[in-house]
Design an enzyme around this catalytic site. Structure first.
Site, PDB file in Angstrom:
ATOM      1  N   HIS A 229      35.630  51.986 -27.873  1.00 49.73           N
ATOM      2  CA  HIS A 229      35.596  51.620 -29.296  1.00 49.73           C
ATOM      3  C   HIS A 229      35.325  50.127 -29.517  1.00 49.73           C
ATOM      4  O   HIS A 229      34.681  49.745 -30.473  1.00 49.73           O
ATOM      5  CB  HIS A 229      36.902  52.024 -29.994  1.00 49.73           C
ATOM      6  CG  HIS A 229      38.108  51.259 -29.534  1.00 49.73           C
ATOM      7  ND1 HIS A 229      38.675  51.460 -28.302  1.00 49.73           N
ATOM      8  CD2 HIS A 229      38.853  50.292 -30.127  1.00 49.73           C
ATOM      9  CE1 HIS A 229      39.721  50.647 -28.161  1.00 49.73           C
ATOM     10  NE2 HIS A 229      39.846  49.924 -29.250  1.00 49.73           N
ATOM     11  N   ASP A 230      35.834  49.276 -28.621  1.00 49.90           N
ATOM     12  CA  ASP A 230      35.691  47.826 -28.809  1.00 49.90           C
ATOM     13  C   ASP A 230      34.687  47.196 -27.864  1.00 49.90           C
ATOM     14  O   ASP A 230      34.762  45.992 -27.604  1.00 49.90           O
ATOM     15  CB  ASP A 230      37.054  47.147 -28.587  1.00 49.90           C
ATOM     16  CG  ASP A 230      37.877  47.118 -29.857  1.00 49.90           C
ATOM     17  OD1 ASP A 230      37.297  47.236 -30.955  1.00 49.90           O
ATOM     18  OD2 ASP A 230      39.113  46.970 -29.739  1.00 49.90           O
ATOM     19  N   LYS A 233      33.111  43.825 -28.426  1.00 45.54           N
ATOM     20  CA  LYS A 233      33.824  42.551 -28.294  1.00 45.54           C
ATOM     21  C   LYS A 233      33.253  41.668 -27.186  1.00 45.54           C
ATOM     22  O   LYS A 233      33.535  40.463 -27.158  1.00 45.54           O
ATOM     23  CB  LYS A 233      35.318  42.783 -28.047  1.00 45.54           C
ATOM     24  CG  LYS A 233      36.108  43.140 -29.305  1.00 45.54           C
ATOM     25  CD  LYS A 233      37.600  43.224 -28.994  1.00 45.54           C
ATOM     26  CE  LYS A 233      38.415  43.539 -30.242  1.00 45.54           C
ATOM     27  NZ  LYS A 233      39.840  43.731 -29.911  1.00 45.54           N
ATOM     28  N   HIS A 258      32.081  43.073 -34.184  1.00 45.07           N
ATOM     29  CA  HIS A 258      32.193  43.815 -32.920  1.00 45.07           C
ATOM     30  C   HIS A 258      31.881  45.297 -33.118  1.00 45.07           C
ATOM     31  O   HIS A 258      31.439  45.974 -32.200  1.00 45.07           O
ATOM     32  CB  HIS A 258      33.566  43.606 -32.248  1.00 45.07           C
ATOM     33  CG  HIS A 258      34.704  44.398 -32.831  1.00 45.07           C
ATOM     34  ND1 HIS A 258      35.402  44.007 -33.949  1.00 45.07           N
ATOM     35  CD2 HIS A 258      35.287  45.563 -32.445  1.00 45.07           C
ATOM     36  CE1 HIS A 258      36.362  44.897 -34.225  1.00 45.07           C
ATOM     37  NE2 HIS A 258      36.313  45.849 -33.319  1.00 45.07           N
ATOM     38  N   HIS A 284      35.434  52.643 -36.359  1.00 47.08           N
ATOM     39  CA  HIS A 284      36.878  52.726 -36.124  1.00 47.08           C
ATOM     40  C   HIS A 284      37.686  51.750 -36.983  1.00 47.08           C
ATOM     41  O   HIS A 284      38.915  51.811 -36.988  1.00 47.08           O
ATOM     42  CB  HIS A 284      37.223  52.557 -34.638  1.00 47.08           C
ATOM     43  CG  HIS A 284      37.048  51.172 -34.086  1.00 47.08           C
ATOM     44  ND1 HIS A 284      35.829  50.677 -33.698  1.00 47.08           N
ATOM     45  CD2 HIS A 284      37.933  50.182 -33.848  1.00 47.08           C
ATOM     46  CE1 HIS A 284      35.974  49.446 -33.242  1.00 47.08           C
ATOM     47  NE2 HIS A 284      37.248  49.107 -33.328  1.00 47.08           N
ATOM     48  N   HIS A 285      37.015  50.835 -37.715  1.00 46.39           N
ATOM     49  CA  HIS A 285      37.754  49.984 -38.654  1.00 46.39           C
ATOM     50  C   HIS A 285      37.454  50.327 -40.106  1.00 46.39           C
ATOM     51  O   HIS A 285      37.809  49.576 -41.011  1.00 46.39           O
ATOM     52  CB  HIS A 285      37.455  48.501 -38.400  1.00 46.39           C
ATOM     53  CG  HIS A 285      38.100  47.981 -37.150  1.00 46.39           C
ATOM     54  ND1 HIS A 285      39.464  47.844 -37.019  1.00 46.39           N
ATOM     55  CD2 HIS A 285      37.560  47.572 -35.975  1.00 46.39           C
ATOM     56  CE1 HIS A 285      39.737  47.358 -35.801  1.00 46.39           C
ATOM     57  NE2 HIS A 285      38.597  47.190 -35.149  1.00 46.39           N
ATOM     58  N   ASP A 313      44.298  53.333 -32.288  1.00 45.62           N
ATOM     59  CA  ASP A 313      44.062  51.927 -31.969  1.00 45.62           C
ATOM     60  C   ASP A 313      45.075  51.015 -32.666  1.00 45.62           C
ATOM     61  O   ASP A 313      45.659  50.130 -32.049  1.00 45.62           O
ATOM     62  CB  ASP A 313      42.636  51.562 -32.398  1.00 45.62           C
ATOM     63  CG  ASP A 313      42.257  50.154 -31.979  1.00 45.62           C
ATOM     64  OD1 ASP A 313      42.621  49.755 -30.861  1.00 45.62           O
ATOM     65  OD2 ASP A 313      41.597  49.462 -32.775  1.00 45.62           O
TER      66      ASP A 313
HETATM   67  P1  C2E Z   1      43.391  44.312 -32.232  1.00 47.56           P
HETATM   68  O1  C2E Z   1      44.244  43.149 -31.912  1.00 47.56           O
HETATM   69  O2  C2E Z   1      43.302  45.336 -31.184  1.00 47.56           O
HETATM   70  O3  C2E Z   1      43.870  45.000 -33.557  1.00 47.56           O
HETATM   71  C1  C2E Z   1      43.325  46.201 -33.982  1.00 47.56           C
HETATM   72  C2  C2E Z   1      43.751  46.522 -35.376  1.00 47.56           C
HETATM   73  O4  C2E Z   1      45.172  46.728 -35.397  1.00 47.56           O
HETATM   74  C3  C2E Z   1      43.496  45.413 -36.389  1.00 47.56           C
HETATM   75  O5  C2E Z   1      42.203  45.483 -36.878  1.00 47.56           O
HETATM   76  C4  C2E Z   1      44.536  45.749 -37.459  1.00 47.56           C
HETATM   77  O6  C2E Z   1      44.081  46.827 -38.234  1.00 47.56           O
HETATM   78  C5  C2E Z   1      45.713  46.257 -36.644  1.00 47.56           C
HETATM   79  N1  C2E Z   1      46.635  45.152 -36.375  1.00 47.56           N
HETATM   80  C6  C2E Z   1      46.779  44.448 -35.251  1.00 47.56           C
HETATM   81  N2  C2E Z   1      47.735  43.535 -35.361  1.00 47.56           N
HETATM   82  C7  C2E Z   1      48.224  43.634 -36.620  1.00 47.56           C
HETATM   83  C8  C2E Z   1      49.245  42.962 -37.344  1.00 47.56           C
HETATM   84  O7  C2E Z   1      49.926  42.047 -36.848  1.00 47.56           O
HETATM   85  N3  C2E Z   1      49.474  43.349 -38.629  1.00 47.56           N
HETATM   86  C9  C2E Z   1      48.743  44.346 -39.203  1.00 47.56           C
HETATM   87  N4  C2E Z   1      49.010  44.683 -40.453  1.00 47.56           N
HETATM   88  N5  C2E Z   1      47.759  45.009 -38.538  1.00 47.56           N
HETATM   89  C10 C2E Z   1      47.513  44.666 -37.265  1.00 47.56           C
HETATM   90  P2  C2E Z   1      41.529  44.158 -37.481  1.00 47.56           P
HETATM   91  O8  C2E Z   1      42.508  43.402 -38.328  1.00 47.56           O
HETATM   92  O9  C2E Z   1      40.277  44.543 -38.144  1.00 47.56           O
HETATM   93  O10 C2E Z   1      41.241  43.259 -36.248  1.00 47.56           O
HETATM   94  C11 C2E Z   1      40.255  43.613 -35.297  1.00 47.56           C
HETATM   95  C12 C2E Z   1      40.356  42.753 -34.095  1.00 47.56           C
HETATM   96  O11 C2E Z   1      40.140  41.392 -34.494  1.00 47.56           O
HETATM   97  C13 C2E Z   1      41.739  42.735 -33.442  1.00 47.56           C
HETATM   98  O12 C2E Z   1      41.898  43.807 -32.550  1.00 47.56           O
HETATM   99  C14 C2E Z   1      41.704  41.383 -32.752  1.00 47.56           C
HETATM  100  O13 C2E Z   1      40.960  41.434 -31.555  1.00 47.56           O
HETATM  101  C15 C2E Z   1      40.967  40.528 -33.730  1.00 47.56           C
HETATM  102  N6  C2E Z   1      41.901  39.836 -34.643  1.00 47.56           N
HETATM  103  C16 C2E Z   1      42.337  40.238 -35.842  1.00 47.56           C
HETATM  104  N7  C2E Z   1      43.137  39.309 -36.397  1.00 47.56           N
HETATM  105  C17 C2E Z   1      43.229  38.292 -35.509  1.00 47.56           C
HETATM  106  C18 C2E Z   1      43.910  37.028 -35.501  1.00 47.56           C
HETATM  107  O14 C2E Z   1      44.623  36.650 -36.440  1.00 47.56           O
HETATM  108  N8  C2E Z   1      43.773  36.253 -34.402  1.00 47.56           N
HETATM  109  C19 C2E Z   1      42.991  36.637 -33.344  1.00 47.56           C
HETATM  110  N9  C2E Z   1      42.882  35.817 -32.284  1.00 47.56           N
HETATM  111  N10 C2E Z   1      42.320  37.830 -33.322  1.00 47.56           N
HETATM  112  C20 C2E Z   1      42.440  38.633 -34.389  1.00 47.56           C
HETATM  113  C1  SIN Z   2      41.807  46.421 -29.374  1.00 50.47           C
HETATM  114  O1  SIN Z   2      42.546  47.373 -29.551  1.00 50.47           O
HETATM  115  O2  SIN Z   2      41.675  45.864 -28.294  1.00 50.47           O
HETATM  116  C2  SIN Z   2      41.035  45.941 -30.521  1.00 50.47           C
HETATM  117  C3  SIN Z   2      41.181  46.866 -31.654  1.00 50.47           C
HETATM  118  C4  SIN Z   2      40.051  46.716 -32.550  1.00 50.47           C
HETATM  119  O3  SIN Z   2      39.579  45.637 -32.775  1.00 50.47           O
HETATM  120  O4  SIN Z   2      39.620  47.725 -32.988  1.00 50.47           O
HETATM  121 FE    FE Z   3      41.406  48.603 -29.369  1.00 47.34          FE
HETATM  122 FE    FE Z   4      38.062  47.192 -32.954  1.00 41.91          FE
END
Ligand code: C2E
Ligand code: SIN
Ligand code: FE
Ligand code: FE
Ligand code: SIN
Length: 391
Positions: A229-230, A233, A258, A284-285, A313
């Site tokens: 899915h990712d 990235k 991504h 997936h988003h 996810d």
């Molecule tokens: P990821 O870290 O694998 O997170 C996947 C999804 O899980 C996020 O999609 C969001 O829907 C949910 N999620 C993760 N952590 C939180 C959280 O603390 N609170 C809430 N409410 N939801 C959460 P999203 O937001 O579209 O982000 C996609 C990807 O973008 C993330 O994958 C991560 O790789 C990056 N990302 C998002 N926000 C940040 C950030 O503040 N800092 C960094 N370094 N990366 C971020």
């Molecule tokens: C992750 O799960 O590693 C990222 C999730 C996402 O960005 O969809």
């Molecule tokens: Fe993931």
């Molecule tokens: Fe993703």
């Protein structure tokens, strides 16, 4: 029955045998099918197909044990089947318990009583011994020379199909492994425990799919495709991907790409699983209410597989530590998902999530306890998978 009729009947059975087994390409089901057909044709009470595992110097077979089945392994050279595999000679035994080549271990395990037995080698195209056909307990009498000749012909026909199915199985497994390794590559920079996240979200996806009533194959496909899915990235710079704090608006916009990158990498693949992975990567988003990205798709316009992976996810992302956030408790993560049923997430997926929650929780715990993260074959390890035959 007259001689002529007998011959005609056997010819018909042979033709039918070839037709029936030609349809099955999966080794697992093929072996079951062959055993059942041969048993019927030879009027035997049981038939086992043993295959040689050259790595281990063993023969293995599947046996039915009350409910379910079990893989049995015997050393080459031991017992009837072991003897035939080692020497390449057929054996016909009229009174098993009086024959020194008979080994009672199998009867002891299965609770079966072998009276008479006939076993012939299964030979591959190059003459190498692939395994052994064994029939047990002929109804009424013992097996005769004609039975032996007939079993040899059946073995010759079956061997080429078994050889093909084995190759096909290996191909399928290496395809799945390659997909999984691609996913590992893509997430390598992202997280400390890449393998864990991928295995967990992959298994969650399979469980959620099954809980929604998808068929076994369909749920399995989603499980295998989900880890990609990712994959997009890989195209996101470290300064964004590994940023310890919150992304600013521009960084987040880039991060969102991504999904598009992933679908570009996978688009128009020939492989069915890779095309499924492409649909997951791009969607997936997306959110069920149309507030997601990249295309603001709504409801049914989001492919089912992507709606499933979205829940798997996010559940795993919340329950795990990321460079930018700490781990939430499992119950907090559960509450987050269920509160967003119908807004961010598909209500059907959320219902499945709720119904299967104990299973999801135990997968999360099981995978988190795993000590060596990259030791396992990942999603390639299917339940009930037979060991690799050494062909
Ligand atoms: P990821 O870290 O694998 O997170 C996947 C999804 O899980 C996020 O999609 C969001 O829907 C949910 N999620 C993760 N952590 C939180 C959280 O603390 N609170 C809430 N409410 N939801 C959460 P999203 O937001 O579209 O982000 C996609 C990807 O973008 C993330 O994958 C991560 O790789 C990056 N990302 C998002 N926000 C940040 C950030 O503040 N800092 C960094 N370094 N990366 C971020
Ligand atoms: C992750 O799960 O590693 C990222 C999730 C996402 O960005 O969809
Ligand atoms: Fe993931
Ligand atoms: Fe993703
Ligand atoms: C076999 O049935 O061939 C293995 C055990 C035995 O020979 O008794």
């Amino acid at each position: 029955m007259g001689r002529r009729q007998e011959l005609e009947k056997r010819q018909m059975l042979l033709a039918r045998f070839g037709r029936i087994i030609a349809v099955e390409t999966r080794l697992d089901s093929l072996l079951t099918l062959i055993a059942e057909e041969v048993r019927r044709i030879l009027d035997a009470d049981r038939c086992s197909v043993f295959l040689v595992d050259t790595y281990k110097g063993e023969l293995w077979t599947k046996v039915a044990l009350g409910v379910g089945e079990k893989i049995l392994r015997i050393p080459l050279g031991r017992g009837i089947a072991g003897f035939v595999a080692k020497t390449g000679n057929a054996i016909n035994i009229r009174d098993a318990y009086r024959d020194p080549r008979f080994n009672q271990d199998l009867d002891r395990i299965t609770g079966y009583q072998t009276k008479n037995a006939l076993a012939v080698p299964l030979k591959g195209r190059d003459g190498k011994i692939l395994g052994v056909f064994e029939v047990l307990n002929k109804n009424k009498s013992a097996f005769n020379d004609e039975d032996e000749g007939f079993l040899r012909i059946l073995a010759t026909i079956a061997a080429s199909f078994i050889e093909n199915a084995t190759l096909y199985d290996e191909l399928r497994r290496s395809h799945l492994e390659t997909i999984y390794r691609m996913a590992l590559v893509a997430e390598f920079r992202d997280q400390e425990d890449t393998g864990k996240h991928l295995r967990r979200m992959s298994r969650f996806s399979g469980i959620l799919g099954a809980g929604m009533g998808l068929g076994y194959e369909e749920a399995e496909d989603i499980r295998y495709a989900a880890p990609l899915h990712d994959v997009g990235k890989v195209a996101i710079p470290d300064t964004i991907l590994r940023k310890p704090g919150k992304l600013d608006a521009a960084e987040y916009e880039e991060m969102k790409r991504h999904t598009i990158y992933g679908s570009q990498m996978l688009a128009r693949a020939e492989s069915r699983l890779l095309r499924l992975a492409a649909r997951i990567a791009v969607a997936h988003h997306e959110h069920f209410d149309g507030t997601g990205y990249p295309h603001q798709l709504k409801g049914d316009l989001i492919p089912t597989e992507a709606r499933i992976v979205a829940v798997a996810d996010v559940f795993d992302a919340l329950a795990s530590e990321r460079v930018y956030k700490g781990a939430w408790s499992v119950d907090e993560a559960r509450g987050y998902i269920l509160e967003r049923s119908g807004t961010l997430f598909d209500p059907d997926v959320c219902a499945s999530f709720d119904k299967r929650f104990d299973e999801l929780r135990s997968v999360l715990e099981e995978e988190s306890r795993r000590v060596v993260p990259e030791d396992a074959p990942g999603p390639g390890a299917r339940k009930g998978q037979q060991p690799k035959p050494g062909v």
